[in-house]
Design an enzyme around this catalytic site. Structure first.
Site, short mmCIF file in Angstrom:
data_model
loop_
_atom_site.label_atom_id
_atom_site.label_comp_id
_atom_site.label_asym_id
_atom_site.label_seq_id
_atom_site.Cartn_x
_atom_site.Cartn_y
_atom_site.Cartn_z
N ASP A 94 -4.08 62.00 28.47
CA ASP A 94 -5.30 62.05 29.28
C ASP A 94 -5.56 60.65 29.86
O ASP A 94 -5.57 59.66 29.13
CB ASP A 94 -6.44 62.46 28.33
CG ASP A 94 -7.72 62.81 29.05
OD1 ASP A 94 -7.67 63.17 30.24
OD2 ASP A 94 -8.79 62.77 28.39
N HIS A 95 -5.79 60.58 31.15
CA HIS A 95 -6.13 59.30 31.81
C HIS A 95 -5.14 58.17 31.54
O HIS A 95 -5.55 57.06 31.16
CB HIS A 95 -7.54 58.85 31.44
CG HIS A 95 -8.61 59.76 31.96
ND1 HIS A 95 -8.99 59.79 33.27
CD2 HIS A 95 -9.35 60.72 31.32
CE1 HIS A 95 -9.93 60.71 33.43
NE2 HIS A 95 -10.16 61.29 32.27
N HIS A 226 -12.25 67.53 35.23
CA HIS A 226 -12.61 66.63 34.12
C HIS A 226 -14.12 66.66 33.90
O HIS A 226 -14.85 67.20 34.72
CB HIS A 226 -12.19 65.19 34.46
CG HIS A 226 -10.73 64.94 34.28
ND1 HIS A 226 -10.23 64.10 33.33
CD2 HIS A 226 -9.66 65.44 34.95
CE1 HIS A 226 -8.90 64.09 33.41
NE2 HIS A 226 -8.53 64.89 34.40
N SER A 229 -17.72 69.07 29.79
CA SER A 229 -18.53 69.48 28.62
C SER A 229 -19.89 69.95 29.09
O SER A 229 -20.43 69.44 30.08
CB SER A 229 -18.69 68.30 27.65
OG SER A 229 -17.54 68.17 26.86
P1 13P Z 1 -16.27 65.42 28.79
O1 13P Z 1 -16.76 64.04 28.46
O2 13P Z 1 -17.25 66.12 29.69
O3 13P Z 1 -15.95 66.21 27.58
O4 13P Z 1 -14.93 65.25 29.65
C1 13P Z 1 -13.69 65.10 29.01
C2 13P Z 1 -12.60 64.70 29.94
O5 13P Z 1 -12.68 64.81 31.14
C3 13P Z 1 -11.37 64.19 29.33
O6 13P Z 1 -10.47 63.76 30.29
O1 G3H Z 2 -12.07 61.13 29.60
C1 G3H Z 2 -12.18 60.56 28.53
C2 G3H Z 2 -11.98 61.34 27.27
O2 G3H Z 2 -13.19 61.92 26.85
C3 G3H Z 2 -11.37 60.47 26.22
O3 G3H Z 2 -12.27 59.56 25.72
O4 G3H Z 2 -11.07 57.40 25.96
O5 G3H Z 2 -12.98 57.63 24.36
O6 G3H Z 2 -10.79 58.72 23.87
P1 G3H Z 2 -11.74 58.24 24.94
ZN ZN Z 3 -11.34 62.94 32.03
#
Ligand code: 13P
Ligand code: G3H
Ligand code: ZN
Length: 325
Positions: A94-95, A226, A229
């Site tokens: 992720d990212h 993304h 939530s």
């Molecule tokens: P939320 O913070 O809305 O759960 O988004 C998560 C997300 O986009 C992880 O890449």
């Molecule tokens: O987009 C971000 C995700 O919620 C991951 O969060 O970088 O704190 O693990 P984190």
């Molecule tokens: Zn994200």
């Protein structure tokens, strides 16, 4: 040496997204950092027969150790199979914020990576994303890119204001980079404070017009959402009741996610909802059992509540339940 995700029983996201596109649902991408979160995700997706993307951020990788994470993902696959389930399971970065991080994940068993160059000037984003795609595709690993910036704090980018995706850029970006999916910015943001609402105000609708414009320009191409939530109020309430302080939190209403899931949005990212559920249940348990000090006692109920929340997302929000088998 490259550890192939195929040897770990994982799959990339290509077929998952093709089916989600056809079936009008979205595959859940749930973030995990520890064993209880991973058990909750796998159990929920096995029980609801949902395909699943296990999502790991750079921070999660630093927290849990990349070798540990690989074995955890392998363990999650084994657990699902022992439960008699054939659901497809992907392991996704992720990212990802650099070429090197993406390469390292691909070499360590990830089946999918995101290269997030959304904060870069357009041409630099194209260049970096294409470089990752060229490496990843040699190993049949799928790549997610991003156009447009989400507000909120991420590891590498802290943005006060979001910048919506410009639909006129998406075709050029996808063609030139060769990405397999594209994250777009249509009004969501990361974390628990997505919308600043005055008293009496409700959450504004997402920019479905931008989503539709992107769909028109990229027919049949998987879009990623993304910051999805919903910041479930019942858990925010429990946190605050038992000593927490989460004020003016607001998320994306679930009916908006249902609408997105029916469109070309094939992957919906949820992290904060899991964090809130876990924190709420741990706070409650410890407040009610002040002399307890066995972590299993307070992590167990948190894990159960997490599982139920994930299962509910699959069944009632994303529509992925029953699509994994
Ligand atoms: P939320 O913070 O809305 O759960 O988004 C998560 C997300 O986009 C992880 O890449
Ligand atoms: O987009 C971000 C995700 O919620 C991951 O969060 O970088 O704190 O693990 P984190
Ligand atoms: Zn994200």
């Amino acid at each position: 040496m490259v550890i192939s995700y195929k040897d770990l029983g994982l799959v990339n996201t290509r077929e998952m997204f093709a089916k989600a596109m056809k079936g009008g649902y979205a595959v859940p991408a749930f973030n995990f950092n520890n064993m209880e979160q991973l058990q909750a995700i796998i159990t929920a997706c096995v029980e609801t027969k949902s395909p699943v993307i296990l999502q790991v951020s750079k921070g999660a990788r630093q927290y849990a150790n990349q070798t540990m994470l690989r074995y955890m993902a392998q363990g999650a696959v084994a657990m699902a199979r022992e439960m008699g389930s054939k659901i497809p399971i992907a392991l996704h970065l992720d990212h990802g914020d650099s070429y090197e991080l993406c390469v390292s994940c691909i070499e360590n068993g990830f089946s999918s990576v995101m290269i997030d160059g959304s904060h870069l000037p357009y041409e630099e984003n194209v260049k970096l994303t294409k470089k990752v795609v060229d490496f990843a595709h040699q190993y049949d690993v799928t790549v997610e890119g991003e156009l447009g910036v989400l507000a909120g704090i991420e590891e590498h980018v802290s943005s006060e204001k979001s910048h919506y995706t410009k639909p006129e850029e998406v075709e050029d970006f996808v063609t030139r980079t060769g990405v397999d999916s594209l994250a777009i910015s249509i009004g969501t943001s990361h974390g628990a404070y997505k919308f600043k609402l005055k008293p009496g105000e409700t959450v504004p609708p997402l920019r479905f017009d931008i989503l539709e414009e992107c769909e028109k320009r990229l027919p049949g191409f998987p879009i990623v959402l993304h910051g999805a939530s919903s910041v479930l109020p019942e858990y925010v309430e429990i946190i605050n009741k038992y000593g927490g302080k989460i004020e003016n939190a607001a998320g994306v209403p679930e009916e908006q996610l249902r609408r997105a899931a029916k469109s070309a949005v094939c992957k919906i990212n949820i992290d904060s909802d899991g964090r809130l559920v876990m924190t709420a249940m741990i706070r409650k348990y410890l407040a009610e059992h002040p002399s307890e000090f066995d972590p299993r006692k307070y992590l167990g109920p948190a894990r159960e509540a997490l599982k139920n929340m994930y299962a509910d997302k699959c069944k009632n929000v994303l529509g992925s339940a029953g699509k994994g088998e």
